[in-house]
Design a protein around this motif. Structure first.
Motif, PDB file in Angstrom:
ATOM      1  N   LEU A   1       0.835  -1.202   0.000  1.00  0.00           N
ATOM      2  CA  LEU A   1       0.000   0.000   0.000  1.00  0.00           C
ATOM      3  C   LEU A   1       0.870   1.252   0.000  1.00  0.00           C
ATOM      4  O   LEU A   1       0.599   2.211  -0.738  1.00  0.00           O
ATOM      5  CB  LEU A   1      -0.936  -0.008   1.208  1.00  0.00           C
ATOM      6  CG  LEU A   1      -1.987   1.107   1.223  1.00  0.00           C
ATOM      7  CD1 LEU A   1      -3.279   0.631   1.856  1.00  0.00           C
ATOM      8  CD2 LEU A   1      -1.484   2.351   1.962  1.00  0.00           C
ATOM      9  N   LEU A   2       1.935   1.264   0.806  1.00  0.00           N
ATOM     10  CA  LEU A   2       2.835   2.423   0.835  1.00  0.00           C
ATOM     11  C   LEU A   2       3.548   2.601  -0.501  1.00  0.00           C
ATOM     12  O   LEU A   2       3.798   3.732  -0.934  1.00  0.00           O
ATOM     13  CB  LEU A   2       3.858   2.266   1.957  1.00  0.00           C
ATOM     14  CG  LEU A   2       3.368   2.576   3.368  1.00  0.00           C
ATOM     15  CD1 LEU A   2       4.485   2.340   4.375  1.00  0.00           C
ATOM     16  CD2 LEU A   2       2.868   4.005   3.477  1.00  0.00           C
ATOM     17  N   GLU A   3       3.886   1.497  -1.162  1.00  0.00           N
ATOM     18  CA  GLU A   3       4.518   1.583  -2.475  1.00  0.00           C
ATOM     19  C   GLU A   3       3.576   2.235  -3.482  1.00  0.00           C
ATOM     20  O   GLU A   3       3.993   3.070  -4.296  1.00  0.00           O
ATOM     21  CB  GLU A   3       4.934   0.192  -2.952  1.00  0.00           C
ATOM     22  CG  GLU A   3       6.113  -0.399  -2.183  1.00  0.00           C
ATOM     23  CD  GLU A   3       6.445  -1.812  -2.620  1.00  0.00           C
ATOM     24  OE1 GLU A   3       5.629  -2.394  -3.375  1.00  0.00           O
ATOM     25  OE2 GLU A   3       7.498  -2.325  -2.231  1.00  0.00           O
ATOM     26  N   LYS A   4       2.318   1.849  -3.438  1.00  0.00           N
ATOM     27  CA  LYS A   4       1.332   2.459  -4.341  1.00  0.00           C
ATOM     28  C   LYS A   4       1.183   3.948  -4.043  1.00  0.00           C
ATOM     29  O   LYS A   4       1.094   4.769  -4.955  1.00  0.00           O
ATOM     30  CB  LYS A   4      -0.017   1.753  -4.198  1.00  0.00           C
ATOM     31  CG  LYS A   4      -0.024   0.334  -4.730  1.00  0.00           C
ATOM     32  CD  LYS A   4      -1.288  -0.397  -4.312  1.00  0.00           C
ATOM     33  CE  LYS A   4      -1.176  -1.872  -4.688  1.00  0.00           C
ATOM     34  NZ  LYS A   4      -2.232  -2.683  -4.076  1.00  0.00           N
ATOM     35  N   ALA A   5       1.154   4.275  -2.763  1.00  0.00           N
ATOM     36  CA  ALA A   5       1.034   5.681  -2.377  1.00  0.00           C
ATOM     37  C   ALA A   5       2.232   6.479  -2.860  1.00  0.00           C
ATOM     38  O   ALA A   5       2.105   7.617  -3.324  1.00  0.00           O
ATOM     39  CB  ALA A   5       0.901   5.782  -0.857  1.00  0.00           C
ATOM     40  N   ALA A   6       3.433   5.875  -2.774  1.00  0.00           N
ATOM     41  CA  ALA A   6       4.665   6.570  -3.140  1.00  0.00           C
ATOM     42  C   ALA A   6       4.747   6.863  -4.630  1.00  0.00           C
ATOM     43  O   ALA A   6       5.508   7.741  -5.056  1.00  0.00           O
ATOM     44  CB  ALA A   6       5.872   5.748  -2.705  1.00  0.00           C
ATOM     45  N   VAL A   7       3.965   6.142  -5.442  1.00  0.00           N
ATOM     46  CA  VAL A   7       3.940   6.419  -6.890  1.00  0.00           C
ATOM     47  C   VAL A   7       3.526   7.864  -7.146  1.00  0.00           C
ATOM     48  O   VAL A   7       3.988   8.500  -8.095  1.00  0.00           O
ATOM     49  CB  VAL A   7       2.968   5.445  -7.601  1.00  0.00           C
ATOM     50  CG1 VAL A   7       2.709   5.886  -9.032  1.00  0.00           C
ATOM     51  CG2 VAL A   7       3.543   4.036  -7.585  1.00  0.00           C
ATOM     52  N   PHE A   8       2.689   8.405  -6.282  1.00  0.00           N
ATOM     53  CA  PHE A   8       2.177   9.769  -6.464  1.00  0.00           C
ATOM     54  C   PHE A   8       3.087  10.818  -5.833  1.00  0.00           C
ATOM     55  O   PHE A   8       2.833  12.016  -5.950  1.00  0.00           O
ATOM     56  CB  PHE A   8       0.767   9.874  -5.871  1.00  0.00           C
ATOM     57  CG  PHE A   8      -0.209   8.924  -6.490  1.00  0.00           C
ATOM     58  CD1 PHE A   8      -0.834   9.226  -7.690  1.00  0.00           C
ATOM     59  CD2 PHE A   8      -0.475   7.700  -5.897  1.00  0.00           C
ATOM     60  CE1 PHE A   8      -1.715   8.345  -8.274  1.00  0.00           C
ATOM     61  CE2 PHE A   8      -1.351   6.804  -6.477  1.00  0.00           C
ATOM     62  CZ  PHE A   8      -1.978   7.119  -7.673  1.00  0.00           C
ATOM     63  N   GLY A   9       4.139  10.353  -5.145  1.00  0.00           N
ATOM     64  CA  GLY A   9       5.049  11.289  -4.493  1.00  0.00           C
ATOM     65  C   GLY A   9       4.791  11.345  -3.001  1.00  0.00           C
ATOM     66  O   GLY A   9       4.273  10.401  -2.396  1.00  0.00           O
ATOM     67  N   ASN A  10       5.110  12.473  -2.411  1.00  0.00           N
ATOM     68  CA  ASN A  10       4.974  12.619  -0.966  1.00  0.00           C
ATOM     69  C   ASN A  10       3.517  12.653  -0.519  1.00  0.00           C
ATOM     70  O   ASN A  10       3.187  12.259   0.599  1.00  0.00           O
ATOM     71  CB  ASN A  10       5.676  13.907  -0.516  1.00  0.00           C
ATOM     72  CG  ASN A  10       5.738  14.033   0.991  1.00  0.00           C
ATOM     73  OD1 ASN A  10       6.129  13.102   1.678  1.00  0.00           O
ATOM     74  ND2 ASN A  10       5.338  15.187   1.505  1.00  0.00           N
ATOM     75  N   VAL A  11       2.645  13.148  -1.410  1.00  0.00           N
ATOM     76  CA  VAL A  11       1.222  13.267  -1.089  1.00  0.00           C
ATOM     77  C   VAL A  11       0.423  12.325  -1.991  1.00  0.00           C
ATOM     78  O   VAL A  11       0.709  12.197  -3.178  1.00  0.00           O
ATOM     79  CB  VAL A  11       0.735  14.725  -1.293  1.00  0.00           C
ATOM     80  CG1 VAL A  11      -0.766  14.825  -1.090  1.00  0.00           C
ATOM     81  CG2 VAL A  11       1.465  15.652  -0.330  1.00  0.00           C
ATOM     82  N   PHE A  12      -0.567  11.649  -1.421  1.00  0.00           N
ATOM     83  CA  PHE A  12      -1.414  10.752  -2.214  1.00  0.00           C
ATOM     84  C   PHE A  12      -2.854  10.838  -1.725  1.00  0.00           C
ATOM     85  O   PHE A  12      -3.146  11.447  -0.704  1.00  0.00           O
ATOM     86  CB  PHE A  12      -0.899   9.308  -2.130  1.00  0.00           C
ATOM     87  CG  PHE A  12      -1.096   8.665  -0.778  1.00  0.00           C
ATOM     88  CD1 PHE A  12      -2.190   7.845  -0.520  1.00  0.00           C
ATOM     89  CD2 PHE A  12      -0.167   8.863   0.248  1.00  0.00           C
ATOM     90  CE1 PHE A  12      -2.365   7.253   0.720  1.00  0.00           C
ATOM     91  CE2 PHE A  12      -0.335   8.271   1.492  1.00  0.00           C
ATOM     92  CZ  PHE A  12      -1.426   7.460   1.722  1.00  0.00           C
ATOM     93  N   TRP A  13      -3.749  10.211  -2.483  1.00  0.00           N
ATOM     94  CA  TRP A  13      -5.172  10.242  -2.172  1.00  0.00           C
ATOM     95  C   TRP A  13      -5.693   8.812  -2.087  1.00  0.00           C
ATOM     96  O   TRP A  13      -5.280   7.938  -2.860  1.00  0.00           O
ATOM     97  CB  TRP A  13      -5.939  11.015  -3.239  1.00  0.00           C
ATOM     98  CG  TRP A  13      -5.480  12.431  -3.328  1.00  0.00           C
ATOM     99  CD1 TRP A  13      -6.013  13.529  -2.708  1.00  0.00           C
ATOM    100  CD2 TRP A  13      -4.343  12.907  -4.062  1.00  0.00           C
ATOM    101  NE1 TRP A  13      -5.275  14.644  -2.999  1.00  0.00           N
ATOM    102  CE2 TRP A  13      -4.251  14.308  -3.828  1.00  0.00           C
ATOM    103  CE3 TRP A  13      -3.390  12.306  -4.879  1.00  0.00           C
ATOM    104  CZ2 TRP A  13      -3.258  15.094  -4.389  1.00  0.00           C
ATOM    105  CZ3 TRP A  13      -2.393  13.090  -5.442  1.00  0.00           C
ATOM    106  CH2 TRP A  13      -2.335  14.466  -5.199  1.00  0.00           C
ATOM    107  N   ILE A  14      -6.614   8.578  -1.169  1.00  0.00           N
ATOM    108  CA  ILE A  14      -7.119   7.224  -0.945  1.00  0.00           C
ATOM    109  C   ILE A  14      -7.739   6.651  -2.206  1.00  0.00           C
ATOM    110  O   ILE A  14      -7.514   5.489  -2.560  1.00  0.00           O
ATOM    111  CB  ILE A  14      -8.134   7.223   0.214  1.00  0.00           C
ATOM    112  CG1 ILE A  14      -7.415   7.465   1.544  1.00  0.00           C
ATOM    113  CG2 ILE A  14      -8.891   5.896   0.270  1.00  0.00           C
ATOM    114  CD1 ILE A  14      -8.322   7.437   2.756  1.00  0.00           C
ATOM    115  N   SER A  15      -8.528   7.441  -2.929  1.00  0.00           N
ATOM    116  CA  SER A  15      -9.187   6.935  -4.132  1.00  0.00           C
ATOM    117  C   SER A  15      -8.177   6.493  -5.177  1.00  0.00           C
ATOM    118  O   SER A  15      -8.413   5.540  -5.932  1.00  0.00           O
ATOM    119  CB  SER A  15     -10.111   8.000  -4.725  1.00  0.00           C
ATOM    120  OG  SER A  15      -9.381   9.159  -5.079  1.00  0.00           O
ATOM    121  N   ALA A  16      -7.019   7.165  -5.242  1.00  0.00           N
ATOM    122  CA  ALA A  16      -5.988   6.799  -6.210  1.00  0.00           C
ATOM    123  C   ALA A  16      -5.379   5.442  -5.863  1.00  0.00           C
ATOM    124  O   ALA A  16      -5.135   4.611  -6.748  1.00  0.00           O
ATOM    125  CB  ALA A  16      -4.906   7.874  -6.252  1.00  0.00           C
TER     126      ALA A  16
END
Length: 208
Positions: A111-126
């Motif tokens: 999950l953190l890897e997926k979040a990191a794709v967007f950079g420092n900030v991410f969104w739950i829906s993404a």
């Protein structure tokens, strides 16, 4: 040794992970069992700098003995809280961060890897959208994906993010401050996750 334990050999391999939460705290307290009272802030710092790594916890207690923070007396062990707080574990910042990452379950790390794709900030829906891409759902009606099968994904991602937020791996921002209206914005607090090339993420092999 490189390659040791690989191949067809007569043994059972057990991969040991870092201790989490209460287990790490219990080990630290057991290592200092002869100390009558261990300040809570000392426990918190010890778990933070070691990431729950058993070897590092033992090494930290040895450092207490070496620098005089821990002294054996006839009445028991005496812990100098100030000196203990000033004890530096001889590992780099990156090694300390890697110890925290090692404490993650595989599902939490993905999950953190997926979040990191967007950079420092991410969104739950993404993150939910990326999770859905892992599974083939070409035969599922779009409405069923959103409100039927998709709800399982939404609930699981939300639950995991709540757990990671409680453990300070992500920081949940105020809904009113989100740059995407109606979505919850989060910040990844583990810097090393942002430095891993996306091609090295295990979950991406499932969406190619």
């Amino acid at each position: 040794r490189g390659g040791w334990g690989e191949g067809a050999v007569d043994h059972t391999r057990i991969d040991l992970l870092n201790l989490l939460g209460d287990d790490a705290e219990d080990m630290f307290k057991n290592l200092l069992a002869k100390v009558k009272r261990i300040p809570d802030d000392i426990i918190d710092v010890a778990l933070e700098v070691t990431g729950g790594n058993p070897a590092l916890l033992e090494h930290l207690v040895k450092l207490y003995l070496e620098n005089g923070a821990l002294v054996a007396t006839q009445a028991g062990w005496q812990l100098d809280a100030d000196r203990a707080a000033d004890t530096d574990l001889p590992v780099s910042v990156d090694e300390a961060i890697e110890a925290r990452i090692a404490a993650l379950e595989s599902e939490e790390r993905e999950l953190l890897e997926k979040a990191a794709v967007f950079g420092n900030v991410f969104w739950i829906s993404a993150v939910i959208a990326l999770t859905r891409l892992e599974k083939e759902r070409h035969d599922v009606d779009p409405l069923d994906l959103e409100w039927g099968h998709g709800e399982d994904v939404r609930r699981r991602v939300s639950d995991l993010i709540s757990v990671l937020a409680d453990r300070d791996y992500v920081l949940m921002l105020d809904t009113d401050d989100s740059s995407v209206p109606g979505d919850v914005e989060q910040t990844v607090t583990i810097r090393t996750m942002l430095d891993i090339p996306c091609g090295d993420f295990h979950w991406m092999r499932n969406v190619r």
